[in-house]
Design a protein around this motif. Structure first.
Motif, PDB file in Angstrom:
ATOM      1  N   LYS A 111       1.380  -1.036   0.019  1.00 26.72           N
ATOM      2  CA  LYS A 111      -0.250  -0.155   0.049  1.00 26.72           C
ATOM      3  C   LYS A 111       0.900   1.696   0.145  1.00 26.72           C
ATOM      4  CE  LYS A 111      -3.684  -2.187   2.512  1.00 26.72           C
ATOM      5  NZ  LYS A 111      -4.583  -2.254   4.084  1.00 26.72           N
ATOM      6  N   ASP A 141       0.540   4.085   1.212  1.00 21.15           N
ATOM      7  CA  ASP A 141      -0.042   4.991   2.394  1.00 21.15           C
ATOM      8  C   ASP A 141       1.132   4.997   3.379  1.00 21.15           C
ATOM      9  OD1 ASP A 141      -0.596   6.732   4.838  1.00 21.15           O
ATOM     10  OD2 ASP A 141      -2.587   4.164   5.521  1.00 21.15           O
ATOM     11  N   LYS A 142       1.166   6.166   3.676  1.00 22.14           N
ATOM     12  CA  LYS A 142       3.345   6.037   3.855  1.00 22.14           C
ATOM     13  C   LYS A 142       2.983   5.045   5.592  1.00 22.14           C
ATOM     14  CE  LYS A 142       2.146  10.643   6.249  1.00 22.14           C
ATOM     15  NZ  LYS A 142       2.717  12.224   5.917  1.00 22.14           N
ATOM     16  N   SER A 145       1.163   2.653   6.318  1.00 21.13           N
ATOM     17  CA  SER A 145       0.757   1.001   6.385  1.00 21.13           C
ATOM     18  C   SER A 145       1.475   0.660   7.321  1.00 21.13           C
ATOM     19  CB  SER A 145       1.029   1.218   4.640  1.00 21.13           C
ATOM     20  OG  SER A 145      -0.326   1.800   4.460  1.00 21.13           O
TER      21      SER A 145
END
Length: 227
Positions: free
Chosen positions: A163, A165-166, A168
């Motif tokens: 993912k 998203d930083k 995640s």
């Protein structure tokens, strides 16, 4: 306890010219962390390991004139620390219990943070050291890229559940340059935890706010001193 501080601040920086002496909030960068340490309730004496003639003029600290072999670009930071430790013990004629190490290119070794870190290490005898860190999830290894044969490739192999998203993969912490607090004997241990192989095996984190960092690139000069 014999708790002493060493600042490592050599001259000849190539990443940012004279980074240790850049003026930050009205005074040279290297002076900020020294002044914070002077207010510490734990630190007995402050030593500066340097080959910089301007920094050697500091009258309120002990000056350790760093030898030429420890002043170049390839000099080992661990060797610099050991040289300073041996000089300190020769000066005070006592064995150091803990060594505080601060850098000349950082301004965020706040007294209350340092004293809290020292107290935590005193209270936790199973730990070898304390390292100041800040959370920087935007720089997590899942986002790291290399240029190979003219194209970008991921540093970490992406799995099918990757993912973007930083956040995640949990939080990622980086040394921010503020301080290390180290038990003396931990510096000499055989099995060290990289990348800083003078902190022993069991390292306690001291988390400071995001934005704290040392100056190692020109873009950072606009950020250091804001926190």
């Amino acid at each position: 306890m014999e708790i002493h501080c060493i600042q490592t601040a050599r001259k000849g920086s190539k990443s940012v010219k004279n980074k240790n002496k850049l003026i930050v909030n009205g005074k040279p960068c290297y002076r900020h962390n020294i002044d914070y340490c002077k207010e510490s309730k734990f630190v007995n004496e402050i030593f500066i390991s340097t080959d910089d003639e301007d920094i050697m003029k500091s009258k309120d600290c002990y000056i350790i004139q760093r030898p030429k072999e420890l002043s170049g670009d390839t000099a080992s930071h661990k060797d610099v620390i050991i040289h300073a430790l041996e000089t300190i013990e020769s000066t005070i004629s006592k064995k150091v219990d803990m060594l505080v190490v601060i850098l000349g290119n950082n301004v965020s070794c706040k007294t209350e943070d340092l004293d809290s870190a020292i107290q935590s290490l005193i209270d936790s005898p199973s730990y070898d050291s304390v390292q100041s860190v800040s959370k920087y999830n935007m720089f997590n290894p899942y986002r790291a890229l290399r240029i190979s044969d003219g194209k970008l490739e991921p540093e970490v192999e992406k799995n099918i559940n990757f993912k973007n998203d930083k956040n995640s993969y949990g939080n990622f912490y980086f040394f921010n340059g503020s301080f290390w607090v180290i038990r003396r004997d931990s510096i000499f241990k055989e099995n060290q935890t990289p990348p800083f192989e003078w902190l022993g095996e069991k390292i306690m984190p001291f988390v400071q706010e995001e934005g704290v960092m040392e100056i190692d690139a020109n873009w950072q000069t606009n950020i250091v001193g804001l926190y």
